[in-house]
Design an enzyme around this catalytic site. Structure first.
Site, PDB file in Angstrom:
ATOM      1  CG  ASN A 230      -6.631  -0.722   2.121  1.00 29.72           C
ATOM      2  OD1 ASN A 230      -6.066  -0.198   1.161  1.00 29.72           O
ATOM      3  ND2 ASN A 230      -5.969  -1.302   3.103  1.00 29.72           N
TER       4      ASN A 230
ATOM      5  CB  CYS B 241      -0.927   0.005   1.208  1.00 29.31           C
ATOM      6  SG  CYS B 241      -2.011  -1.414   1.254  1.00 29.31           S
TER       7      CYS B 241
ATOM      8  CG  HIS C 293      -2.694   3.428   3.038  1.00 25.94           C
ATOM      9  ND1 HIS C 293      -3.408   3.193   1.884  1.00 25.94           N
ATOM     10  CD2 HIS C 293      -2.632   2.242   3.695  1.00 25.94           C
ATOM     11  CE1 HIS C 293      -3.765   1.922   1.850  1.00 25.94           C
ATOM     12  NE2 HIS C 293      -3.307   1.325   2.936  1.00 25.94           N
TER      13      HIS C 293
HETATM   14  O1  UT7 Z   1      -3.371  -1.287   3.891  1.00 25.17           O
HETATM   15  C1  UT7 Z   1      -2.570  -1.842   4.886  1.00 25.17           C
HETATM   16  C2  UT7 Z   1      -3.065  -3.151   5.343  1.00 25.17           C
HETATM   17  N1  UT7 Z   1      -4.177  -3.271   6.219  1.00 25.17           N
HETATM   18  C3  UT7 Z   1      -4.377  -2.613   7.365  1.00 25.17           C
HETATM   19  O2  UT7 Z   1      -3.800  -1.618   7.666  1.00 25.17           O
HETATM   20  C4  UT7 Z   1      -5.368  -3.181   8.314  1.00 25.17           C
HETATM   21  C5  UT7 Z   1      -4.998  -2.893   9.751  1.00 25.17           C
HETATM   22  N2  UT7 Z   1      -5.848  -3.586  10.681  1.00 25.17           N
HETATM   23  C6  UT7 Z   1      -7.127  -3.266  10.890  1.00 25.17           C
HETATM   24  O3  UT7 Z   1      -7.636  -2.352  10.267  1.00 25.17           O
HETATM   25  C7  UT7 Z   1      -7.899  -4.014  11.947  1.00 25.17           C
HETATM   26  O4  UT7 Z   1      -7.003  -4.836  12.675  1.00 25.17           O
HETATM   27  C8  UT7 Z   1      -9.059  -4.876  11.373  1.00 25.17           C
HETATM   28  C9  UT7 Z   1     -10.168  -3.988  10.858  1.00 25.17           C
HETATM   29  C10 UT7 Z   1      -8.534  -5.770  10.259  1.00 25.17           C
HETATM   30  C11 UT7 Z   1      -9.638  -5.764  12.459  1.00 25.17           C
HETATM   31  O5  UT7 Z   1     -10.110  -4.944  13.538  1.00 25.17           O
HETATM   32  P1  UT7 Z   1      -9.740  -5.295  15.037  1.00 25.17           P
HETATM   33  O6  UT7 Z   1     -10.410  -4.316  15.891  1.00 25.17           O
HETATM   34  O7  UT7 Z   1      -8.230  -5.397  15.089  1.00 25.17           O
HETATM   35  O8  UT7 Z   1     -10.431  -6.700  15.224  1.00 25.17           O
HETATM   36  P2  UT7 Z   1      -9.773  -8.101  15.589  1.00 25.17           P
HETATM   37  O9  UT7 Z   1      -9.011  -8.648  14.433  1.00 25.17           O
HETATM   38  O10 UT7 Z   1      -9.053  -7.991  16.906  1.00 25.17           O
HETATM   39  O11 UT7 Z   1     -11.043  -8.980  15.815  1.00 25.17           O
HETATM   40  C12 UT7 Z   1     -11.936  -8.733  16.878  1.00 25.17           C
HETATM   41  C13 UT7 Z   1     -13.086  -9.696  16.766  1.00 25.17           C
HETATM   42  C14 UT7 Z   1     -12.637 -11.160  16.594  1.00 25.17           C
HETATM   43  O12 UT7 Z   1     -13.551 -11.966  17.297  1.00 25.17           O
HETATM   44  P3  UT7 Z   1     -13.173 -12.575  18.739  1.00 25.17           P
HETATM   45  O13 UT7 Z   1     -11.937 -13.380  18.500  1.00 25.17           O
HETATM   46  O14 UT7 Z   1     -12.932 -11.367  19.613  1.00 25.17           O
HETATM   47  O15 UT7 Z   1     -14.362 -13.363  19.094  1.00 25.17           O
HETATM   48  C15 UT7 Z   1     -12.791 -11.391  15.116  1.00 25.17           C
HETATM   49  O16 UT7 Z   1     -13.014 -12.750  14.805  1.00 25.17           O
HETATM   50  O17 UT7 Z   1     -13.859  -9.389  15.606  1.00 25.17           O
HETATM   51  C16 UT7 Z   1     -14.013 -10.564  14.797  1.00 25.17           C
HETATM   52  N3  UT7 Z   1     -14.091 -10.156  13.409  1.00 25.17           N
HETATM   53  C17 UT7 Z   1     -15.248  -9.818  12.824  1.00 25.17           C
HETATM   54  N4  UT7 Z   1     -16.503  -9.774  13.291  1.00 25.17           N
HETATM   55  C18 UT7 Z   1     -17.462  -9.378  12.449  1.00 25.17           C
HETATM   56  C19 UT7 Z   1     -13.091 -10.031  12.499  1.00 25.17           C
HETATM   57  N5  UT7 Z   1     -13.599  -9.610  11.328  1.00 25.17           N
HETATM   58  C20 UT7 Z   1     -14.929  -9.484  11.495  1.00 25.17           C
HETATM   59  C21 UT7 Z   1     -15.980  -9.078  10.657  1.00 25.17           C
HETATM   60  N6  UT7 Z   1     -17.224  -9.038  11.173  1.00 25.17           N
HETATM   61  N7  UT7 Z   1     -15.781  -8.714   9.371  1.00 25.17           N
END
Ligand code: UT7
Length: 316
Positions: A273, A103, A243
């Protein structure tokens, strides 16, 4: 810029994976994203954005000395999408190469182009950020499929004696984090096979939490370092173009720098994104809205797969 017309809403995603509009909006800020129709590819989006950029610059394709395309979703492993674009534009005086820096690709490509302008080797360079991420998105992985979208943005940079342009850049990488964000299949390490396909190895794999923490750290560090080096303060900035990976990252940085919302453009809510296209799309939107104007002090910072990160300071 070029955007495919098809919109995928969070409601559409609710039908595909176990997710909710509320989760996606609160965790990412994304409400909808674009998806390129079948039969079209990165070169199609790049061509549309490039023609618009050339028109805005009042240049003919034959005026271009170099074409740089930043992308992680090229049309083919080889040849480069920039060569396909060169042929479509009939920009036959231009060299052409692709650049893969996740990115951060657009920041890398603009910095590379800047060197060729500065040393006098080139007069006009087309720099494109284009992605068709929906083609490498795993529509069964709710952790990633809600995040990405397709799009392209293009700019032309030209030699000028005026007191403006790119005056600082920072390019960084830490390959030790390569596995945090990758498409494992399809390269020489794991060529396409029945096994790689059944293991879904040709789709994006991401450790979102780790990338989030890395992003917040490097965006702030890059900005403060670049500004300090030029003895500038955050309040000197007219625009901070970040970004677009997560609205929470954008808002966190905006608040740390105490910048008002109108100085920090957002397109992630409407486009998701789009990787190397997020920044040139933001540039396009700010110019077309009449907000980004000659003389403005602009900082740009991106981060992504590699890991890579980097920034630019520009007097517009
Ligand atoms: O362009 C550069 C590359 N990308 C990035 O910069 C992305 C950077 N990261 C992020 O933006 C965030 O980490 C995410 C948006 C990807 C994820 O958000 P988060 O607040 O870090 O969530 P998490 O991965 O810690 O997940 C929290 C919970 C999990 O459930 P449990 O384990 O707490 O029960 C996930 O399984 O949310 C769950 N989860 C979802 N729930 C509903 C993960 N994706 C989803 C979803 N819908 N789409």
């Amino acid at each position: 810029m070029a955007l495919p017309p098809k919109i995928i809403t969070n409601k559409d995603l609710e039908e595909m994976v176990e997710t909710t509009d509320e989760w996606i909006v609160s965790r990412t800020g994304i409400r909808e994203r674009r998806k390129l129709e079948e039969g079209l590819s990165a070169a199609d989006l790049a061509e549309k954005a490039s023609l618009e950029a050339l028109e805005a610059a009042s240049l003919d394709p034959s005026d271009l000395d170099l074409i740089l395309v930043a992308t992680v979703t090229p049309d083919y492993p080889t040849p480069a999408t920039s060569c396909l674009l060169q042929a479509r534009l009939s920009a036959l005086n231009a060299g052409a190469m692709d650049l893969s820096a996740g990115c951060t690709g657009f920041i890398y490509a603009l910095s590379v182009g800047h060197q060729f302008i500065k040393n006098g080797a080139c007069k006009n360079i087309l720099v494109v950020g284009v992605e068709v991420l929906t083609r490498v998105t795993d529509w069964e992985d709710r952790g990633t499929c809600v995040l990405f979208g397709d799009g392209a943005g293009a700019v032309v940079i030209s030699a000028s004696r005026e007191d403006r342009g790119i005056f600082s850049f920072s390019l960084k990488a830490d390959g030790r984090g390569a596995e945090l964000l990758m498409v494992p299949g399809g390269g020489s390490a794991m060529p396409a096979s029945l096994e790689s396909i059944s293991n879904r190895a040709h789709f994006i794999k991401m450790n979102g939490n780790e990338i989030f923490k890395f992003a917040v750290r490097v965006v702030e560090d890059t900005l403060f370092e670049m500004l300090a080096e030029k003895e500038l303060k955050p309040e000197d900035l007219d625009f901070l173009i970040l970004h677009q990976a997560n609205l929470r990252i954008i808002e966190h940085v905006r608040k740390r720098l105490k910048l008002p919302k109108e100085k920090v453009p957002v397109n992630i809510d409407r486009l998701g994104n789009t990787s190397s296209a997020t920044i040139p799309i933001a540039i396009h939107e700010e110019i077309r809205a009449g907000r980004l104007r000659q003389g403005d002090l602009v900082a740009m910072v991106a981060f992504g797969a590699g890991l890579t990160w980097g920034g630019l300071l520009i007097k517009w």
